[in-house]
Design an enzyme around this catalytic site. Structure first.
Site, PDB file in Angstrom:
ATOM      1  N   ARG A   1      10.384   9.293  -7.602  1.00 20.71           N
ATOM      2  CA  ARG A   1      10.323   8.071  -8.401  1.00 20.71           C
ATOM      3  C   ARG A   1      11.069   8.326  -9.709  1.00 20.71           C
ATOM      4  NH1 ARG A   1       5.743   6.017 -12.391  1.00 20.71           N
ATOM      5  NH2 ARG A   1       6.618   3.975 -12.796  1.00 20.71           N
TER       6      ARG A   1
ATOM      7  N   GLU B   1       3.415   2.068  -3.398  1.00 18.14           N
ATOM      8  CA  GLU B   1       4.714   2.493  -3.916  1.00 18.14           C
ATOM      9  C   GLU B   1       5.196   3.766  -3.228  1.00 18.14           C
ATOM     10  OE1 GLU B   1       2.809   1.693  -7.712  1.00 18.14           O
ATOM     11  OE2 GLU B   1       4.780   1.234  -8.503  1.00 18.14           O
TER      12      GLU B   1
ATOM     13  N   ASN C   1       6.153  11.889  -7.937  1.00 23.92           N
ATOM     14  CA  ASN C   1       6.178  11.026  -9.122  1.00 23.92           C
ATOM     15  C   ASN C   1       5.845  11.928 -10.306  1.00 23.92           C
ATOM     16  OD1 ASN C   1       5.795   9.197 -11.143  1.00 23.92           O
ATOM     17  ND2 ASN C   1       4.329   7.914 -10.015  1.00 23.92           N
TER      18      ASN C   1
ATOM     19  N   ARG D   1      -1.107  -2.326 -23.814  1.00 29.69           N
ATOM     20  CA  ARG D   1       0.168  -2.829 -24.365  1.00 29.69           C
ATOM     21  C   ARG D   1       0.060  -4.313 -24.676  1.00 29.69           C
ATOM     22  NH1 ARG D   1       3.461  -0.813 -19.471  1.00 29.69           N
ATOM     23  NH2 ARG D   1       2.815   1.355 -19.499  1.00 29.69           N
TER      24      ARG D   1
ATOM     25  N   PHE E   1     -10.799  -2.878 -16.702  1.00 34.40           N
ATOM     26  CA  PHE E   1     -11.361  -4.195 -16.371  1.00 34.40           C
ATOM     27  C   PHE E   1     -12.779  -4.123 -15.815  1.00 34.40           C
ATOM     28  CE2 PHE E   1      -8.499  -7.751 -17.049  1.00 34.40           C
ATOM     29  CZ  PHE E   1      -7.405  -7.077 -17.563  1.00 34.40           C
TER      30      PHE E   1
ATOM     31  N   ASN F   1      -3.050  -1.178 -14.983  1.00 38.11           N
ATOM     32  CA  ASN F   1      -3.134  -0.819 -16.388  1.00 38.11           C
ATOM     33  C   ASN F   1      -1.858  -1.285 -17.087  1.00 38.11           C
ATOM     34  OD1 ASN F   1      -4.456   0.284 -18.493  1.00 38.11           O
ATOM     35  ND2 ASN F   1      -3.675   2.341 -18.106  1.00 38.11           N
TER      36      ASN F   1
ATOM     37  N   HIS G   1       8.216  -1.536 -12.292  1.00 37.49           N
ATOM     38  CA  HIS G   1       7.345  -1.722 -11.113  1.00 37.49           C
ATOM     39  C   HIS G   1       8.136  -2.301  -9.931  1.00 37.49           C
ATOM     40  CE1 HIS G   1       3.723  -2.433 -14.027  1.00 37.49           C
ATOM     41  NE2 HIS G   1       3.676  -1.182 -13.574  1.00 37.49           N
TER      42      HIS G   1
HETATM   43  P1  ADP Z   1      -1.812   1.993 -13.224  1.00 41.70           P
HETATM   44  O1  ADP Z   1      -1.159   2.474 -11.942  1.00 41.70           O
HETATM   45  O2  ADP Z   1      -0.959   1.071 -14.040  1.00 41.70           O
HETATM   46  O3  ADP Z   1      -2.486   3.063 -14.036  1.00 41.70           O
HETATM   47  P2  ADP Z   1      -3.744   0.717 -11.453  1.00 41.70           P
HETATM   48  O4  ADP Z   1      -2.930  -0.180 -10.620  1.00 41.70           O
HETATM   49  O5  ADP Z   1      -4.292   1.947 -10.838  1.00 41.70           O
HETATM   50  O6  ADP Z   1      -2.999   1.049 -12.811  1.00 41.70           O
HETATM   51  O7  ADP Z   1      -4.942  -0.137 -12.058  1.00 41.70           O
HETATM   52  C1  ADP Z   1      -5.879   0.466 -12.869  1.00 41.70           C
HETATM   53  C2  ADP Z   1      -6.832  -0.576 -13.390  1.00 41.70           C
HETATM   54  O8  ADP Z   1      -7.407  -1.316 -12.309  1.00 41.70           O
HETATM   55  C3  ADP Z   1      -8.008   0.023 -14.109  1.00 41.70           C
HETATM   56  O9  ADP Z   1      -7.716   0.214 -15.453  1.00 41.70           O
HETATM   57  C4  ADP Z   1      -9.062  -1.025 -13.933  1.00 41.70           C
HETATM   58  O10 ADP Z   1      -8.996  -1.863 -15.060  1.00 41.70           O
HETATM   59  C5  ADP Z   1      -8.643  -1.833 -12.730  1.00 41.70           C
HETATM   60  N1  ADP Z   1      -9.636  -1.771 -11.650  1.00 41.70           N
HETATM   61  C6  ADP Z   1      -9.801  -0.799 -10.736  1.00 41.70           C
HETATM   62  N2  ADP Z   1     -10.846  -1.083  -9.923  1.00 41.70           N
HETATM   63  C7  ADP Z   1     -11.377  -2.254 -10.349  1.00 41.70           C
HETATM   64  C8  ADP Z   1     -12.463  -3.092  -9.936  1.00 41.70           C
HETATM   65  N3  ADP Z   1     -13.226  -2.771  -8.891  1.00 41.70           N
HETATM   66  N4  ADP Z   1     -12.672  -4.231 -10.627  1.00 41.70           N
HETATM   67  C9  ADP Z   1     -11.909  -4.569 -11.667  1.00 41.70           C
HETATM   68  N5  ADP Z   1     -10.863  -3.845 -12.095  1.00 41.70           N
HETATM   69  C10 ADP Z   1     -10.599  -2.697 -11.456  1.00 41.70           C
END
Ligand code: ADP
Length: 398
Positions: A91, A385, A7, A241, A285, A211, A180
């Site tokens: 990817r 993925e 990726n 976003r 979060f 995210n 996605h």
């Molecule tokens: P991306 O691949 O889009 O960067 P992810 O699917 O890895 O995103 O998700 C990342 C987000 O998941 C983090 O920004 C965080 O907000 C959230 N996250 C991860 N662990 C926790 C948790 N234990 N509780 C709440 N939110 C979480």
């Protein structure tokens, strides 16, 4: 088969070596700051500690060289020789309307990916750099392109067209594509397996809440709608976003406090979402939930706004499919935030959804979080993925 999944971004490259028979990851890692000072590669062989090395990576060719070195290292590697890698799955973010499924990469495919690069100018060229670097380092090894957009190509015209002059679609291909897709496909198929019913007989809503966040309606095995559009900016409120807004906001803000179009687009992509709503507290979060639990007004505003938007989309997709059998939560927030899931689901009682609070609060793997008498089965299904890419690659290279 041993499949290397790549990726590749403009300055980073995530990789994973997957055994397509056992479906286990043999090792995974990340090259960061490619082409920037302070490049770092980290590699974690399965069941062992992470190895971190700071090595200059002036370009992606060097990064791929280091990935191969890491995978074949006599002490910490996971294969004895490069020849053990049977195929590479890449990817690719945007396949436009040219790609409805994964394909073996050849010169024509590369040309077609280049042709749609206008639609994802930050991503597709970077993805192709990864393809070319792998071709150089592993001549003769078959490669496959797996597109984020492909799964959504089954959307009907009524879902993918914007209410714009039709000529904008004809001339410029302005339409909704969705992203996605690999995750939405993997999770919806997995849900059908868990439920034990044919994929082609279910109405499933997948909430990929990370995210970047998107939601999709999968009816009888086909995606019929999804929340992201021409770009990943549309739809849900995300980390940074905005998701859906009135497009007139852009004209309204133009020129205010000296803002130009570039500043406004930057704000919509990088300073909005839960980050912006919370008053720049955080896009993560975990931080927002900590704030919410302490009664912080910004964190509460962001979480409530985020959950409300997810609820609205679920309601609209239940309408679009004339019902829903199953709702799946996945990705960072979807898998790990009982608070967000419960805020979303509590408003969906009209669909006959009953949340099993205890199951919702359990941290763990795949599980059902609705009660047995719930009219809709609600599940947490962790996405994978890389495995989905490895499966497609193995299928096309066997
Ligand atoms: P991306 O691949 O889009 O960067 P992810 O699917 O890895 O995103 O998700 C990342 C987000 O998941 C983090 O920004 C965080 O907000 C959230 N996250 C991860 N662990 C926790 C948790 N234990 N509780 C709440 N939110 C979480």
């Amino acid at each position: 088969m041993k499949i290397l999944v790549i990726n590749c971004g403009s300055s980073s490259l995530k990789f994973q070596l997957i055994d397509s028979v056992t479906e286990e990851a043999l090792g995974k890692g990340l090259c960061e700051r490619i082409g920037i000072d302070g490049s770092v590669i980290n590699f974690t062989p399965a069941g062992k500690d992470k190895i971190v090395k700071e090595i200059p990576m002036p370009d992606h060719n060097k990064a791929i060289e280091l990935v191969i070195e890491a995978l074949t290292d006599p002490a910490t590697g996971v294969v004895k020789a490069l020849s053990e890698i049977d195929a590479v799955g890449h990817r690719i973010v945007h396949g436009g309307e040219s790609f409805t499924k994964s394909v073996r990469i050849d010169d024509e495919v590369i040309r077609a990916i280049e042709e749609v690069s206008d639609l994802a100018p930050l991503h597709n060229p970077a993805n192709l750099i990864g393809v070319r670097a792998c071709q150089k380092a592993m001549p003769g090894v078959p490669m496959v392109a797996v597109f984020d957009t492909a799964f959504h190509q089954t959307m009907p015209e009524e879902a993918y067209l914007y209410g714009l002059p039709y000529s904008f679609y004809e001339k410029y291909k302005v339409r909704r594509y969705g992203f996605h897709g690999t995750s939405h496909a993997y999770v919806s198929k997995r849900a059908a397996e868990i439920i034990g019913k044919p994929y082609e007989s279910l109405k499933t809503i997948v909430c990929h809440l990370g995210n970047g966040a998107s939601i999709s309606a999968v009816k009888n095995g086909k995606c019929i709608d999804t929340s992201m559009g021409l770009t990943p900016l549309e739809g849900l409120i995300m980390g940074t976003r905005s998701g859906d807004i009135d497009p007139a906001v852009i004209e309204y803000l133009n020129g205010r406090d000296g803002r130009d179009l570039k500043d406004i687009m930057n704000a919509l992509n990088k300073q909005s979402g839960v980050f912006g709503l919370s008053g720049n507290l955080s896009s993560d979060f975990r931080d927002l939930e900590a704030g919410y639990n302490k009664g912080d007004a910004g964190a509460t505003r962001a979480i409530m706004g985020f959950a409300y938007r997810v609820t609205k989309y679920i309601g609209s997709y239940a309408a679009a499919m004339d019902g829903v059998d199953c709702i799946c939560f996945t990705a960072g927030v979807g898998e790990n935030s009982p608070l967000v899931r419960s805020l979303v689901l509590k408003r969906l009682g009209f669909l006959g959804i009953r949340l099993d609070e205890a199951a919702n609060d359990v941290h763990g793997k795949e599980r059902t979080i609705s009660t047995p008498d719930s009219a809709v089965r609600v599940m947490v299904v962790p996405t994978n993925e890389e495995l989905a890419i490895a499966r497609d690659t193995a299928a096309l290279c066997a």
